[in-house]
Design a protein around this motif. Structure first.
Motif, short mmCIF file in Angstrom:
data_model
loop_
_atom_site.label_atom_id
_atom_site.label_comp_id
_atom_site.label_asym_id
_atom_site.label_seq_id
_atom_site.Cartn_x
_atom_site.Cartn_y
_atom_site.Cartn_z
N CYS A 32 -58.43 -4.53 18.10
CA CYS A 32 -57.93 -3.68 17.30
C CYS A 32 -56.27 -2.99 17.64
CB CYS A 32 -58.00 -1.87 17.81
SG CYS A 32 -60.28 -1.98 18.39
N SER A 33 -55.31 -4.33 17.40
CA SER A 33 -54.27 -3.79 17.78
C SER A 33 -53.41 -3.06 16.35
CB SER A 33 -53.50 -5.72 17.45
OG SER A 33 -53.66 -5.80 15.93
N GLU A 34 -53.91 -3.13 15.08
CA GLU A 34 -53.18 -2.87 14.28
C GLU A 34 -53.15 -0.60 14.91
OE1 GLU A 34 -55.63 -5.04 12.49
OE2 GLU A 34 -56.14 -3.96 13.10
N GLY A 57 -46.46 -1.67 7.10
CA GLY A 57 -47.90 -2.63 6.81
C GLY A 57 -47.50 -4.03 7.11
N GLN A 59 -47.04 -6.08 10.02
CA GLN A 59 -47.31 -6.33 11.89
C GLN A 59 -47.37 -5.16 12.33
OE1 GLN A 59 -45.17 -9.42 12.91
NE2 GLN A 59 -47.45 -11.10 12.68
N PRO A 60 -48.51 -3.81 11.64
CA PRO A 60 -47.56 -2.75 12.39
C PRO A 60 -48.01 -2.48 14.29
CG PRO A 60 -49.78 -2.23 11.43
CD PRO A 60 -49.12 -3.50 11.01
N GLN A 61 -48.22 -3.04 14.83
CA GLN A 61 -48.32 -3.43 16.61
C GLN A 61 -47.21 -3.66 16.43
OE1 GLN A 61 -50.08 -5.62 14.83
NE2 GLN A 61 -50.37 -7.60 14.94
N ALA A 230 -52.70 4.14 10.76
CA ALA A 230 -53.09 2.50 10.59
C ALA A 230 -53.90 1.97 9.85
CB ALA A 230 -52.12 2.52 11.55
N MET A 231 -55.25 2.27 11.63
CA MET A 231 -55.86 1.54 11.87
C MET A 231 -57.03 1.86 10.61
SD MET A 231 -57.63 -0.51 14.64
CE MET A 231 -58.08 -1.60 13.00
N SER A 234 -56.01 -0.46 7.96
CA SER A 234 -55.62 -1.87 7.89
C SER A 234 -56.87 -2.35 6.84
CB SER A 234 -55.78 -1.94 9.33
OG SER A 234 -57.08 -2.04 9.53
N ASN A 236 -58.38 -4.63 8.94
CA ASN A 236 -59.39 -5.28 10.15
C ASN A 236 -61.40 -4.71 9.54
OD1 ASN A 236 -61.07 -5.25 12.75
ND2 ASN A 236 -59.00 -4.97 13.52
N LYS A 239 -62.89 -1.78 11.72
CA LYS A 239 -62.30 -0.76 11.88
C LYS A 239 -63.04 -0.16 12.01
CE LYS A 239 -61.40 -0.04 6.97
NZ LYS A 239 -60.15 0.02 5.78
#
Length: 413
Positions: A32-34, A57, A59-61, A230-231, A234, A236, A239
């Motif tokens: 869950c890097s986002e 948007g 690479q928010p991490q 952000a999650m 995303s 993902n 998510k």
């Protein structure tokens, strides 16, 4: 300093209870890097004043929390030098903070429902930043989504009891279990209420608003805010699972519940470090209009624990968490006051669970239906009729100090 020795005592207790998180498929870790913030996922960050600001948007991490919050507050989508951005006037943002407090979260849930019905002191249409820790984390998404989700808050807290939150483990099960309680009922409750519609609502405003919950990384020992907006926005494919785990991690009471495994780290209740957090908002150069919701009672419930290890450990952890909440509230409100921010807040009333909330061993249930219903109604009544009796920063600090004095057996005067 926020009672650091007590935090490490809590971590020691967690170690005794076991550190393996609940994952149905340990061979497929949840990544869950986002929702993790750049360097702040590793520890404190020192950012150059001239560091470039990454576009929304991308690479928010890799971005710091301060950068992301500043970008959302200004509506900027272009890379800007940090110094230039800070020179630009930033509008005041409306911030809601929800503390830890277990079943006392029913008070805030009732308050938000009552506030929606108040015509003389109307509830804001939206909060720009909503943060929560532990039970506050479970409340936060529905407050972020707005009054349309008041009914979900009612379902979560009004009359909730232990059976809907936890299962107390059998004696033999405790020999190998990672916690005193099985959180499966809470997992099902979160899964049921974190609907696709709610996830979409969180994602809709991800460019301009922030939903943040906090947990403690057992590997590093650091408090980590999770960026749930952000999650939600995303791509993902898991998510929703990540959002659920972020909420459950923030509410993973040490010893009581097992740590939650997210990516390569295990997490526990954010309240073991901070019951409320604001410093990260100030680091973004943002002015805040702050609403504080403290889910805690004035008096600490009197109880005679038996001599079993599980009872003693559980009671000790509850006492530690109770004091940490108050000290964290004092720190957060004092910080906001020092920034010159406007602060308004409420504190859960001094109510005691009734006789029907007692367990077979004589203790008090962690969640009692009659008590959560009473707390929900108290919050609703306080917020629904006429101008709300808000406490300002000095009033909140004074109330927390009074509670701490009472909890220590001292004269609060």
């Amino acid at each position: 300093m926020l009672l650091r020795p007590l935090f490490f005592l809590a971590l020691l207790v967690v170690a005794l209870a076991g550190c393996s998180g609940h994952r149905q498929n340990p061979d497929a870790p949840l990544v869950c890097s986002e929702m993790r913030f750049g360097q702040e996922a590793q520890g404190p960050e020192i950012v150059s004043q001239d560091a470039p600001f990454s576009p929304q948007g991308s690479q928010p991490q890799s971005q710091s929390m301060a950068q992301i919050l500043a970008q959302r507050a200004t509506g900027s989508t272009q890379p800007q030098p940090r110094a230039v951005r800070r020179a630009t006037p930033v509008p005041t943002v409306r911030v809601a903070l929800f503390s830890s407090g277990g079943q006392w979260g029913a008070f805030s849930a009732g308050f938000m429902n009552g506030w929606s019905a108040n015509r003389s002191d109307p509830r804001p249409e939206r909060f720009d930043i909503v943060t929560g820790v532990s039970t506050g984390a479970l409340i936060a998404p529905f407050v972020f989504a707005g009054p349309d989700y008041d009914s979900a808050l009612r379902d979560l807290y009004d009359g909730i009891d232990e059976r809907q939150i936890l299962r107390r483990r059998a004696k033999l099960e405790l020999l190998t279990a990672p916690s005193l309680w099985d959180p499966s009922p809470l997992e099902r409750l979160v899964d049921r209420n974190l609907s696709p519609e709610l996830v979409e609502r969180l994602a809709d405003d991800a460019a301009t608003r922030s939903l943040l919950v906090g947990a403690v990384n057992l590997r590093s020992g650091f408090f980590e805010p999770f960026d749930l907006t952000a999650m939600a926005a995303s791509d993902n494919p898991r998510k929703t699972d990540c959002l659920q785990e972020g909420l459950l991690a923030s509410a993973a009471i040490p010893v009581a519940f097992p740590p939650r495994q997210i990516s390569d780290s295990a997490y526990i209740d954010g309240a073991t470090r901070q019951g409320l957090f604001l410093e990260e908002i100030a680091a973004a150069g943002i002015r805040a209009d702050v609403y504080v919701f403290v889910n805690n009672s004035v008096g600490f419930p009197d109880e005679d624990p038996d001599i079993r290890l599980t009872s003693l450990v559980g009671r000790s952890t509850t006492i530690i968490s109770d004091e940490l909440l108050r000290q964290s509230a004092i720190e957060a409100v004092s910080f906001a006051k020092a920034q010159g921010w406007r602060v308004r807040g409420v504190v859960a009333p001094d109510l005691e669970p009734g006789p029907d909330c007692s367990t077979r061993r004589g203790g008090k249930a962690a969640f009692c239906a009659s008590f959560t219903k009473e707390l929900f109604r108290a919050g609703f009544d306080k917020a629904s009729a006429g101008p709300i009796d808000w406490l300002n920063a000095d009033g909140l600090i004074a109330e927390m100090r009074r509670q701490s004095a009472l909890a220590r057996g001292m004269d609060p005067s």
